[in-house]
Design an enzyme around this catalytic site. Structure first.
Site, PDB file in Angstrom:
ATOM      1  N   THR A   1      -1.610   7.420  -0.245  1.00  0.00           N
ATOM      2  CA  THR A   1      -2.895   7.254  -0.957  1.00  0.00           C
ATOM      3  C   THR A   1      -3.661   6.027  -0.470  1.00  0.00           C
ATOM      4  O   THR A   1      -4.860   5.902  -0.725  1.00  0.00           O
ATOM      5  CB  THR A   1      -2.652   7.080  -2.465  1.00  0.00           C
ATOM      6  OG1 THR A   1      -1.912   5.859  -2.649  1.00  0.00           O
ATOM      7  CG2 THR A   1      -1.867   8.236  -3.056  1.00  0.00           C
TER       8      THR A   1
ATOM      9  N   ARG B   1       0.854  -1.200   0.000  1.00  0.00           N
ATOM     10  CA  ARG B   1       0.000   0.000   0.000  1.00  0.00           C
ATOM     11  C   ARG B   1       0.878   1.234   0.000  1.00  0.00           C
ATOM     12  O   ARG B   1       1.785   1.342   0.815  1.00  0.00           O
ATOM     13  CB  ARG B   1      -0.853   0.051   1.271  1.00  0.00           C
ATOM     14  CG  ARG B   1      -1.968  -0.911   1.318  1.00  0.00           C
ATOM     15  CD  ARG B   1      -2.995  -0.529   2.361  1.00  0.00           C
ATOM     16  NE  ARG B   1      -2.487  -0.180   3.666  1.00  0.00           N
ATOM     17  CZ  ARG B   1      -3.247   0.209   4.685  1.00  0.00           C
ATOM     18  NH1 ARG B   1      -4.560   0.298   4.518  1.00  0.00           N
ATOM     19  NH2 ARG B   1      -2.733   0.499   5.850  1.00  0.00           N
TER      20      ARG B   1
ATOM     21  N   ASP C   1       0.968  -3.893  11.886  1.00  0.00           N
ATOM     22  CA  ASP C   1       1.387  -4.235  10.522  1.00  0.00           C
ATOM     23  C   ASP C   1       1.705  -5.727  10.444  1.00  0.00           C
ATOM     24  O   ASP C   1       2.713  -6.194  10.993  1.00  0.00           O
ATOM     25  CB  ASP C   1       2.622  -3.393  10.144  1.00  0.00           C
ATOM     26  CG  ASP C   1       2.973  -3.566   8.681  1.00  0.00           C
ATOM     27  OD1 ASP C   1       3.112  -4.724   8.234  1.00  0.00           O
ATOM     28  OD2 ASP C   1       3.084  -2.553   7.972  1.00  0.00           O
TER      29      ASP C   1
ATOM     30  N   ASP D   1       5.181  -6.791   8.891  1.00  0.00           N
ATOM     31  CA  ASP D   1       6.315  -6.526   9.790  1.00  0.00           C
ATOM     32  C   ASP D   1       6.355  -7.521  10.941  1.00  0.00           C
ATOM     33  O   ASP D   1       7.426  -7.946  11.367  1.00  0.00           O
ATOM     34  CB  ASP D   1       6.240  -5.096  10.339  1.00  0.00           C
ATOM     35  CG  ASP D   1       6.720  -4.070   9.323  1.00  0.00           C
ATOM     36  OD1 ASP D   1       7.391  -4.472   8.345  1.00  0.00           O
ATOM     37  OD2 ASP D   1       6.423  -2.878   9.502  1.00  0.00           O
TER      38      ASP D   1
HETATM   39  C1  PRP Z   1      -0.991  -5.110   4.095  1.00  0.00           C
HETATM   40  C2  PRP Z   1      -1.815  -6.377   4.132  1.00  0.00           C
HETATM   41  C3  PRP Z   1      -2.710  -6.219   2.944  1.00  0.00           C
HETATM   42  C4  PRP Z   1      -2.931  -4.742   2.882  1.00  0.00           C
HETATM   43  C5  PRP Z   1      -4.303  -4.454   3.399  1.00  0.00           C
HETATM   44  O1  PRP Z   1       0.035  -5.175   3.179  1.00  0.00           O
HETATM   45  O2  PRP Z   1      -1.041  -7.530   4.094  1.00  0.00           O
HETATM   46  O3  PRP Z   1      -2.163  -6.720   1.741  1.00  0.00           O
HETATM   47  O4  PRP Z   1      -1.950  -4.121   3.734  1.00  0.00           O
HETATM   48  O5  PRP Z   1      -4.618  -3.110   3.237  1.00  0.00           O
HETATM   49  P1  PRP Z   1      -5.786  -2.625   2.260  1.00  0.00           P
HETATM   50  O6  PRP Z   1      -6.939  -3.504   2.488  1.00  0.00           O
HETATM   51  O7  PRP Z   1      -6.016  -1.213   2.721  1.00  0.00           O
HETATM   52  O8  PRP Z   1      -5.268  -2.670   0.863  1.00  0.00           O
HETATM   53  P2  PRP Z   1       1.176  -4.056   3.128  1.00  0.00           P
HETATM   54  O9  PRP Z   1       0.868  -3.013   2.126  1.00  0.00           O
HETATM   55  O10 PRP Z   1       1.473  -3.567   4.521  1.00  0.00           O
HETATM   56  O11 PRP Z   1       2.414  -4.849   2.542  1.00  0.00           O
HETATM   57  P3  PRP Z   1       3.273  -6.025   3.209  1.00  0.00           P
HETATM   58  O12 PRP Z   1       2.386  -7.220   3.316  1.00  0.00           O
HETATM   59  O13 PRP Z   1       4.374  -6.204   2.232  1.00  0.00           O
HETATM   60  O14 PRP Z   1       3.766  -5.561   4.559  1.00  0.00           O
HETATM   61  N1  URA Z   2      -2.180  -3.655   6.769  1.00  0.00           N
HETATM   62  C1  URA Z   2      -1.750  -4.151   7.956  1.00  0.00           C
HETATM   63  O1  URA Z   2      -0.776  -4.910   8.014  1.00  0.00           O
HETATM   64  N2  URA Z   2      -2.422  -3.779   9.062  1.00  0.00           N
HETATM   65  C2  URA Z   2      -3.475  -2.971   9.054  1.00  0.00           C
HETATM   66  O2  URA Z   2      -4.053  -2.684  10.118  1.00  0.00           O
HETATM   67  C3  URA Z   2      -3.900  -2.452   7.812  1.00  0.00           C
HETATM   68  C4  URA Z   2      -3.241  -2.819   6.684  1.00  0.00           C
END
Ligand code: PRP
Ligand code: URA
Length: 209
Positions: A108, A104, A200, A203
């Site tokens: 945005t 994400r 997160d 993470d």
């Molecule tokens: C997180 C999670 C989802 C997304 C959800 O990924 O694993 O894919 O956010 O958010 P949304 O519903 O608002 O799109 P992130 O972008 O943190 O990437 P990562 O898994 O690489 O940490």
């Molecule tokens: N992605 C995450 O990992 N946690 C949240 O709460 C939202 C998006």
């Protein structure tokens, strides 16, 4: 709030494990194990509706009906969805695994795609999209778009924690897609994090806090 195609696991074991995974003091190894356990429960529950083929099998005593299902593909939304793959494969060891990389944009909140590798025959079976967090719904809707572009018709999403905003978006954009979730949380905060959530997920799974 009324959602369609949203299935919340209603089970004390699941509720307990969700509480443990939310705890900010949960270690990386505990977090990974809990993601695995919850993914097994989600996959088990979501498979209850799989279409079955019936054929005759022989027990040592007599002939009876045997049941099997068609090919299954788990599609992990990187990074955090990778944490759900071991649990999903525990349920369906012969499934294929596809990967869609996206993150994400922090301002945005829109998903940015950076990788896609799906099995060639993905359209022949049922696809389960694995992503622990359904927040705005942008990432999972984009992942559903990708698999549908590959002519997949049967899609189910498995999520650990879902926010109402994300479920609503999936319902609007993909009314045919089912969501199985271990928790339905209250809302998103101003930064797009699920509240109370677990922080997160990527993470915490990869120890990159
Ligand atoms: C997180 C999670 C989802 C997304 C959800 O990924 O694993 O894919 O956010 O958010 P949304 O519903 O608002 O799109 P992130 O972008 O943190 O990437 P990562 O898994 O690489 O940490
Ligand atoms: N992605 C995450 O990992 N946690 C949240 O709460 C939202 C998006």
């Amino acid at each position: 709030m009324k959602f369609s195609n949203f299935y919340l696991l209603d089970n004390s074991l699941v509720k307990n494990k969700v509480s443990l995974i939310r705890d900010k003091n949960c270690s990386v190894s505990q977090f990974r194990n809990l993601v695995k356990d919850l993914s097994i429960f989600l996959c088990y529950e979501a498979c209850k509706d799989l279409k079955l083929e019936v054929s005759k099998i022989e027990t040592p005593l007599e002939e009876t009906d045997g049941f099997s299902f068609g090919p299954i593909c788990f599609v992990a939304v990187l990074r955090a969805g990778l944490g759900m793959v071991p649990g999903a494969l525990e349920c369906v060891p012969d499934a294929s695994v596809g990967n869609i990389g996206m993150f994400r944009n922090e301002e945005t909140l829109r998903p940015v795609r950076y990788y896609c590798n799906l099995p060639k025959n993905i359209s022949k079976g049922h696809v389960f999209i694995l992503d622990p967090m359904l927040a705005t719904g942008g990432s999972i809707c984009d992942a559903i778009d990708v698999v549908k572009e590959h002519n997949v018709t049967d899609v189910t999403c498995l999520c650990l924690i879902s926010a109402p905003e994300g479920i609503k978006k999936v319902n609007e954009k993909h009314p045919d897609v089912k969501i199985y979730s271990a928790s339905l949380d209250r809302e998103l905060n101003s930064k797009g994090y699920i509240m109370p959530g677990l922080g997160d997920a990527g993470d915490r799974i990869f120890g990159t806090l």
